[in-house]
Design a protein around this motif. Structure first.
Motif, mmCIF file in Angstrom:
data_model
loop_
_atom_site.group_PDB
_atom_site.id
_atom_site.type_symbol
_atom_site.label_atom_id
_atom_site.label_comp_id
_atom_site.label_asym_id
_atom_site.label_seq_id
_atom_site.Cartn_x
_atom_site.Cartn_y
_atom_site.Cartn_z
ATOM 1 N N PRO A 4 -9.982 47.162 -52.432
ATOM 2 C CA PRO A 4 -8.544 47.047 -52.129
ATOM 3 C C PRO A 4 -8.177 47.748 -50.812
ATOM 4 C CG PRO A 4 -8.896 48.716 -53.804
ATOM 5 C CD PRO A 4 -10.249 48.100 -53.516
ATOM 6 N N TYR A 5 -8.482 47.087 -49.701
ATOM 7 C CA TYR A 5 -8.230 47.660 -48.379
ATOM 8 C C TYR A 5 -6.763 48.044 -48.177
ATOM 9 C CZ TYR A 5 -12.906 46.144 -47.072
ATOM 10 O OH TYR A 5 -14.253 45.983 -47.014
ATOM 11 N N HIS A 6 -5.862 47.341 -48.830
ATOM 12 C CA HIS A 6 -4.438 47.626 -48.672
ATOM 13 C C HIS A 6 -4.065 49.030 -49.165
ATOM 14 C CE1 HIS A 6 -4.696 46.270 -52.844
ATOM 15 N NE2 HIS A 6 -3.553 46.904 -53.056
ATOM 16 N N LEU A 7 -4.928 49.647 -49.967
ATOM 17 C CA LEU A 7 -4.657 50.993 -50.460
ATOM 18 C C LEU A 7 -4.992 52.083 -49.444
ATOM 19 C CD1 LEU A 7 -5.918 50.699 -54.142
ATOM 20 C CD2 LEU A 7 -3.562 50.539 -53.283
ATOM 21 N N CYS A 8 -5.707 51.728 -48.385
ATOM 22 C CA CYS A 8 -6.058 52.707 -47.351
ATOM 23 C C CYS A 8 -5.921 52.040 -45.975
ATOM 24 C CB CYS A 8 -7.437 53.278 -47.580
ATOM 25 S SG CYS A 8 -8.654 52.045 -48.022
ATOM 26 N N PRO A 9 -4.706 51.664 -45.594
ATOM 27 C CA PRO A 9 -4.504 50.900 -44.360
ATOM 28 C C PRO A 9 -4.856 51.663 -43.089
ATOM 29 C CG PRO A 9 -2.392 51.573 -45.280
ATOM 30 C CD PRO A 9 -3.441 51.914 -46.295
ATOM 31 N N ILE A 10 -4.658 52.956 -43.055
ATOM 32 C CA ILE A 10 -4.949 53.719 -41.836
ATOM 33 C C ILE A 10 -6.457 53.784 -41.605
ATOM 34 C CG2 ILE A 10 -4.791 55.988 -40.729
ATOM 35 C CD1 ILE A 10 -2.068 56.275 -42.202
ATOM 36 N N THR A 11 -7.215 54.098 -42.647
ATOM 37 C CA THR A 11 -8.669 54.141 -42.517
ATOM 38 C C THR A 11 -9.211 52.766 -42.141
ATOM 39 O OG1 THR A 11 -8.776 55.913 -44.144
ATOM 40 C CG2 THR A 11 -10.817 54.726 -43.692
ATOM 41 N N THR A 12 -8.702 51.733 -42.775
ATOM 42 C CA THR A 12 -9.128 50.369 -42.461
ATOM 43 C C THR A 12 -8.842 50.037 -41.004
ATOM 44 O OG1 THR A 12 -8.814 49.663 -44.742
ATOM 45 C CG2 THR A 12 -8.844 47.939 -43.068
ATOM 46 N N GLN A 13 -7.662 50.406 -40.519
ATOM 47 C CA GLN A 13 -7.305 50.151 -39.119
ATOM 48 C C GLN A 13 -8.247 50.889 -38.167
ATOM 49 O OE1 GLN A 13 -3.380 51.481 -38.034
ATOM 50 N NE2 GLN A 13 -3.345 50.269 -36.177
ATOM 51 N N ILE A 14 -8.573 52.127 -38.477
ATOM 52 C CA ILE A 14 -9.489 52.895 -37.628
ATOM 53 C C ILE A 14 -10.862 52.227 -37.605
ATOM 54 C CG2 ILE A 14 -10.764 55.070 -37.446
ATOM 55 C CD1 ILE A 14 -8.163 56.433 -38.544
ATOM 56 N N LEU A 15 -11.381 51.852 -38.770
ATOM 57 C CA LEU A 15 -12.695 51.206 -38.832
ATOM 58 C C LEU A 15 -12.725 49.915 -38.022
ATOM 59 C CD1 LEU A 15 -13.618 51.638 -42.586
ATOM 60 C CD2 LEU A 15 -14.705 52.748 -40.637
ATOM 61 N N GLU A 16 -11.647 49.163 -38.066
ATOM 62 C CA GLU A 16 -11.597 47.894 -37.344
ATOM 63 C C GLU A 16 -11.421 48.083 -35.843
ATOM 64 O OE1 GLU A 16 -8.475 45.827 -39.390
ATOM 65 O OE2 GLU A 16 -9.836 45.112 -40.954
ATOM 66 N N SER A 17 -10.979 49.253 -35.413
ATOM 67 C CA SER A 17 -10.693 49.460 -33.991
ATOM 68 C C SER A 17 -11.788 50.187 -33.224
ATOM 69 C CB SER A 17 -9.383 50.239 -33.828
ATOM 70 O OG SER A 17 -9.558 51.572 -34.280
ATOM 71 N N VAL A 18 -12.782 50.731 -33.912
ATOM 72 C CA VAL A 18 -13.840 51.487 -33.238
ATOM 73 C C VAL A 18 -14.722 50.518 -32.457
ATOM 74 C CG1 VAL A 18 -15.833 52.980 -33.559
ATOM 75 C CG2 VAL A 18 -13.802 53.287 -34.979
ATOM 76 N N PRO A 19 -14.797 50.694 -31.125
ATOM 77 C CA PRO A 19 -15.556 49.748 -30.284
ATOM 78 C C PRO A 19 -17.030 50.120 -30.150
ATOM 79 C CG PRO A 19 -14.370 51.279 -28.894
ATOM 80 C CD PRO A 19 -14.045 51.641 -30.330
ATOM 81 N N ILE A 20 -17.788 49.943 -31.212
ATOM 82 C CA ILE A 20 -19.222 50.224 -31.178
ATOM 83 C C ILE A 20 -19.951 48.887 -31.254
ATOM 84 C CG2 ILE A 20 -21.148 51.337 -32.349
ATOM 85 C CD1 ILE A 20 -19.162 53.343 -33.496
ATOM 86 N N ALA A 21 -20.801 48.637 -30.276
ATOM 87 C CA ALA A 21 -21.562 47.379 -30.266
ATOM 88 C C ALA A 21 -22.447 47.299 -31.502
ATOM 89 C CB ALA A 21 -22.403 47.286 -29.000
ATOM 90 N N GLY A 22 -22.399 46.192 -32.181
ATOM 91 C CA GLY A 22 -23.235 45.991 -33.351
ATOM 92 C C GLY A 22 -22.806 46.783 -34.563
ATOM 93 N N ARG A 23 -21.634 47.349 -34.508
ATOM 94 C CA ARG A 23 -21.142 48.204 -35.593
ATOM 95 C C ARG A 23 -20.901 47.403 -36.863
ATOM 96 N NH1 ARG A 23 -16.231 48.095 -37.564
ATOM 97 N NH2 ARG A 23 -15.274 47.122 -35.772
ATOM 98 N N ILE A 24 -21.298 47.980 -37.954
ATOM 99 C CA ILE A 24 -20.928 47.483 -39.268
ATOM 100 C C ILE A 24 -20.333 48.680 -39.990
ATOM 101 C CG2 ILE A 24 -21.741 46.522 -41.442
ATOM 102 C CD1 ILE A 24 -24.129 45.358 -39.895
ATOM 103 N N ALA A 25 -19.109 48.558 -40.452
ATOM 104 C CA ALA A 25 -18.459 49.663 -41.144
ATOM 105 C C ALA A 25 -17.506 49.109 -42.191
ATOM 106 C CB ALA A 25 -17.705 50.547 -40.156
ATOM 107 N N GLY A 26 -17.275 49.885 -43.207
ATOM 108 C CA GLY A 26 -16.345 49.455 -44.239
ATOM 109 C C GLY A 26 -16.462 50.323 -45.462
#
Length: 104
Positions: A4-26
């Motif tokens: 339920p990503y909607h329960l942690c929107p700030i963390t989700t936004q940070i993970l989606e914005s980190v510009p690391i090549a080849g990054r997989i995060a979640g």
């Protein structure tokens, strides 16, 4: 079940914005009384870091084995491992485990 990503929107936004090549995060979630069978990811491109967010029990119910070493997840603590080694997870509790991860 999806996390339920909607329960942690700030963390989700940070993970989606980190510009690391080849990054997989979640987020990962493991159901009660379940496990991920022994496997190897078969390449040496990644190191995986996982931090326990919601870990049931007293640190003795949810574990990962990498090679010959078994470690137990604890809330707010990180585990770093190389997925080229055979690894497997176990959740022996009656509750879901949740952790955040990054593969770089």
């Amino acid at each position: 079940m999806c996390f339920p990503y909607h329960l942690c929107p700030i963390t989700t936004q940070i993970l989606e914005s980190v510009p690391i090549a080849g990054r997989i995060a979640g987020f990962n979630r493991q159901e009660p009384q379940s496990g991920i069978p022994l496997h190897s990811d078969g390449n040496n491109m990644w190191l995986t870091c996982q931090m326990g967010l919601k870990i049931p029990g007293d640190g003795d119910k949810a574990s990962i084995r990498v090679g010959p070493t078994t470690k137990f997840w604890k809330e707010r603590e990180c585990l770093l491992y190389d997925t080229t080694y055979e690894h497997e997870t176990v959740n022996r509790s009656g509750w879901c485990c949740t952790w955040i991860f990054s593969m770089c």
